[in-house]
Design an enzyme around this catalytic site. Sequence first.
Site, PDB file in Angstrom:
ATOM      1  N   TYR A  80      -5.675 -22.650  10.634  1.00 56.40           N
ATOM      2  CA  TYR A  80      -4.732 -23.722  10.937  1.00 56.40           C
ATOM      3  C   TYR A  80      -3.424 -23.688  10.162  1.00 56.40           C
ATOM      4  CZ  TYR A  80      -8.573 -25.807  13.506  1.00 56.40           C
ATOM      5  OH  TYR A  80      -9.579 -26.037  14.393  1.00 56.40           O
ATOM      6  N   ARG A 112       0.847  -1.191   0.000  1.00 61.74           N
ATOM      7  CA  ARG A 112       0.000   0.000   0.000  1.00 61.74           C
ATOM      8  C   ARG A 112       0.885   1.244   0.000  1.00 61.74           C
ATOM      9  NH1 ARG A 112      -2.188  -3.701   3.579  1.00 61.74           N
ATOM     10  NH2 ARG A 112      -4.254  -4.468   3.013  1.00 61.74           N
ATOM     11  N   LYS A 125      -2.220  -2.095   7.613  1.00 67.06           N
ATOM     12  CA  LYS A 125      -3.667  -1.933   7.773  1.00 67.06           C
ATOM     13  C   LYS A 125      -4.226  -2.862   8.838  1.00 67.06           C
ATOM     14  CE  LYS A 125      -7.921  -1.790   5.031  1.00 67.06           C
ATOM     15  NZ  LYS A 125      -8.493  -1.942   3.682  1.00 67.06           N
ATOM     16  N   HIS A 168      -3.079  -9.732   2.858  1.00 68.42           N
ATOM     17  CA  HIS A 168      -4.492  -9.978   3.114  1.00 68.42           C
ATOM     18  C   HIS A 168      -4.628 -11.154   4.065  1.00 68.42           C
ATOM     19  CE1 HIS A 168      -5.989  -8.038  -0.895  1.00 68.42           C
ATOM     20  NE2 HIS A 168      -5.669  -7.156   0.022  1.00 68.42           N
ATOM     21  N   HIS A 215      -4.003   2.860  -6.151  1.00 72.97           N
ATOM     22  CA  HIS A 215      -4.342   1.631  -5.430  1.00 72.97           C
ATOM     23  C   HIS A 215      -4.684   0.492  -6.383  1.00 72.97           C
ATOM     24  CE1 HIS A 215      -5.254  -0.440  -1.699  1.00 72.97           C
ATOM     25  NE2 HIS A 215      -6.365  -0.912  -2.245  1.00 72.97           N
ATOM     26  N   ARG A 226      -2.338  -2.807  -6.824  1.00 69.97           N
ATOM     27  CA  ARG A 226      -2.429  -4.049  -6.047  1.00 69.97           C
ATOM     28  C   ARG A 226      -3.428  -5.018  -6.689  1.00 69.97           C
ATOM     29  NH1 ARG A 226      -1.120  -4.527  -0.742  1.00 69.97           N
ATOM     30  NH2 ARG A 226      -3.222  -5.077  -0.035  1.00 69.97           N
TER      31      ARG A 226
END
Length: 405
Positions: free
Chosen positions: A369, A243, A270, A360, A334, A337
């Site tokens: 897991y 970002r 973020k 993310h 942006h 991305r």
Amino acid sequence: MPRQATPLTDTKIKALRPKLARFRVSDTGGLLLEVMPSGSKVWRYRYQLHSVRYPALTIGNYPEISLADARKQRDEWAALVARGESPRKAVAASKVEKLNTIQAFAAEWFREQISDKSDSYSRNVERVLNKDIFPKLGRVPLTELTPGDVMALCDHIKSRGSPKMALFSRNVLKRMYDFAIARQLATSNPAAALVARFIATEESRTRVLTPSEIGFVLRSIYASDIRRPLKLALHLLLITMVRKAELTEARWQEFNLEQGTWDVPAERMKKDLPHRVYLSAQAVELLQELQKLSGRSEFLFPSSRGSDDRPISKSTLNQAVRALSLDVQHFVLHDFRRTASTHLHEMGHSSDAIEKALAHKVSGIKGVYNRAEYAEQRKQILQAWADFVQAQVAGANVTPLLKRA
């Protein structure tokens, strides 16, 4: 017989000192000077109409409003009282006239309602007013704005690829008109008539640059006359998939160019979690050049303004791109991305690894897991992406092109 007030003089006024509680001193004819604990001094006018005593009207601060001007205003209001008219209604009517246009009222609304909010919010509101609302709607009478006018403004902002800013602008107008209605300066809220989801949602941005657009954008950047560090910044933003603020506020201490890693601290992410970027060969080369350009600054992109060592502002890269006037429809930074994610998925790379490279959160059972950080896949992904971008710029090795730019 009531004692007559002794007229004030500038000498007496300047000698007044604040106390723990506010206090008033009288001039003549109902004119008062109220001295606040802070030391400020405010002119007020006290009057009776039809044998009813009303709250004092505010004239303004001393010395901005002189003793002579305060007395002049007192005399004008006293003349209204003598005719049986309300000075308070005259003040309200005058204010309506002065705040007739959207720009005039917005300035008053900002001063009373927004100026004491957080710095970031007040700056955003001020930017929206000055950049979009005033140029498009500033001269429109406050009571004549229609939902169609607001929608046209939002469509104009969305046309440059900023749907969330369009929604924010609608929200600014909605909040401003709520205040106007409370002040009885408007009877309806034209911005409230627009449903937010019809303007923008969290998924409003779907722009993905085509391979040819990627090449065009980067070639245009390097062919421009913007400063070399900003060219490198935009290139790095594209190939590292981070970002904007994560890059513009980066410090050299976060990098290990020999190992090809960049560790972004949690406070700049973020999701408030630290993130490692595996640097491609192209990114390392750009950073090595940038080290020479940044001098002794701890930041990759030190500000050229002032003597303090601080990074460039968050808007610098946006301004640089806008100055290029690129013929690429609805493009914002942006989108880099989303563009990277889309093309990497089309290349067949692991979706989970791509999501990790973008910082993310991996959802579902995998996110709970799977402790793997996909280090090797992320290295491959970022190198593959840098190679793909390079191929779009020149069809081969672009280093000579970039070195000359």
